[in-house]
Enzyme design. Structure first.
Site, PDB file in Angstrom:
ATOM      1  N   LYS A 112     -20.448 -40.581  -7.140  1.00 18.76           N
ATOM      2  CA  LYS A 112     -18.760 -40.661  -7.128  1.00 18.76           C
ATOM      3  C   LYS A 112     -18.512 -41.571  -8.327  1.00 18.76           C
ATOM      4  O   LYS A 112     -17.478 -41.406  -8.906  1.00 18.76           O
ATOM      5  CB  LYS A 112     -18.317 -40.926  -5.897  1.00 18.76           C
ATOM      6  N   LYS A 197     -22.733 -27.238  -1.738  1.00 18.23           N
ATOM      7  CA  LYS A 197     -22.202 -27.178  -0.481  1.00 18.23           C
ATOM      8  C   LYS A 197     -20.524 -27.044  -0.704  1.00 18.23           C
ATOM      9  O   LYS A 197     -19.962 -27.312  -1.809  1.00 18.23           O
ATOM     10  CB  LYS A 197     -22.261 -28.596  -0.022  1.00 18.23           C
ATOM     11  N   LYS A 200     -14.567 -29.888   0.974  1.00 17.62           N
ATOM     12  CA  LYS A 200     -13.419 -29.608   0.992  1.00 17.62           C
ATOM     13  C   LYS A 200     -12.599 -30.656  -0.325  1.00 17.62           C
ATOM     14  O   LYS A 200     -11.709 -30.052  -0.628  1.00 17.62           O
ATOM     15  CB  LYS A 200     -12.797 -30.184   2.327  1.00 17.62           C
TER      16      LYS A 200
END
Ligand code: TRP
Length: 341
Positions: A112, A197, A200
């Site tokens: 990230k 994956k 969200k």
């Protein structure tokens, strides 16, 4: 009784992946078999650029969806992380136990942080310390088991290391937790990118089925899912990730077996159609209950108020013990002060 703790970050609308991979198990199994604690971890929603109003909205919606998915406040504890100060209190203590090197080794941080830097943005310090806060979430409750996806295994491992280290240095304080990968849960992949994956926070709409998507939107997304070259329906994670993902979703929704479902489908089209309808049916009761709960916001508020109270009572003694053990001077209680005068 085994104490189970898990959390969901309110960084995006909850997805079919959250439901089939986690929430459904929590409702069907964990809350009945364990002393289960579930948390919307809103403090974790501020480690990258965020919008305050959206965070607030997603926190409320996340909590409402946990209840809509069947978590029963009579059986388990549902609450919002920032309502219980113990998380932040313990997090700081654990920052004095963890090392800088340990933090920088975390895969998710490296990934990230690199992504933020590519965008030319700055990396918030909380992105680096995030796994310590997560360790605090887990250790404050004396959780034995933490049901999480495999992307979180390294963070739970860190929580274990910190618990062991703290206990050795300052005396036994924490239960040493372990990660449990959900028993039956499906690992739902992005419909447009079936090797990653269905997360969200990715916000690449067409590959993600959200729990609150209307039936027609669900159908459209499933019918447009990326499939693989070839024609026959075969279950093969490596060679046919797209078709395999659909088979797994269908199996998870119908309680079937993905390999046998491959045998009974003659074409990709037929598989998509059955999968779309199965997903619509699985989401129907969750959406209906969500609608009811939204019509009664006072009820949800009351559940969260009571949940936070229960959570506080569980976490407080452990965090107080950690404060004492590490050398912080206990405050003198008010009545004693008066008596001394
Ligand atoms: N880090 C987890 C995730 O991104 C969310 C989380 C925060 C969590 N605290 C937790 C999960 C404690 C389990 C236990 O999915």
């Amino acid at each position: 009784m085994t104490r189970v703790f898990s959390g969901i970050k309110p960084t995006g609308h909850l997805t079919l992946g959250n439901y089939l991979g986690a929430m459904r198990q929590w409702a069907a199994v964990d809350q009945h078999q364990a002393d289960a604690v579930f948390c919307i971890v809103d403090l974790h929603g501020m480690t990258v650029d965020h919008d305050p109003a959206r965070l607030r909205r997603l926190t409320r919606q996340g909590a409402t969806l946990l209840l809509a998915a069947g978590l029963d406040p009579e059986l388990c504890t549902v609450f919002v992380q920032s309502h219980v100060d113990e998380h932040a209190r313990l997090s700081y203590v654990l920052e004095c136990v963890a090392t800088d090197g340990e933090m920088r080794r975390m895969f998710q941080y490296k990934e990230k942080a690199a992504r933020e830097r590519v965008r030319g943005g700055s990396v918030r310090l909380s992105l680096l310390t995030y796994p310590v806060l997560m360790a605090a979430d887990i250790l404050a409750y004396g959780a034995d088991e933490v049901p999480v996806g495999d992307d979180q295994a390294q963070h739970v491992e860190l929580a274990r290391d910190l618990a062991v280290r703290f206990n050795q240095r300052y005396g036994h304080t924490f239960v040493v937790p372990k990660a449990t990968l959900p028993r039956v849960a499906a690992r739902v992949m992005n419909l447009q990118e079936p090797t990653s994956k269905m997360g969200k926070s990715d916000d690449s709409g067409p590959g993600i089925v959200y729990l609150l998507d209307e039936p027609d939107v669900v159908r459209k997304k499933v019918m447009r899912a990326v499939t693989d070259s070839g024609r026959e329906v075969v279950y093969d994670r490596e060679g046919r990730p797209g078709v395999t993902n659909l088979l797994e979703i269908l199996a998870a929704c119908t309680g079937g077996n993905p390999e046998s479902l491959a045998d009974v489908h003659q074409s990709y089209g037929a598989l998509k159609k059955d999968t779309a309808e199965a997903v619509v049916e699985v989401l129907r009761p969750v959406q209906a209950r969500h609608k009811e709960l939204c019509a009664d916001p006072g009820y949800v508020e009351e559940v969260l108020r009571h949940g936070a109270e229960k959570a506080r009572a569980m976490a407080r003694p452990t965090v107080d013990t950690a404060y004492r053990a590490i050398g912080l001077l206990p405050p003198v209680a008010e009545p004693a002060l008066n008596a001394a005068r």
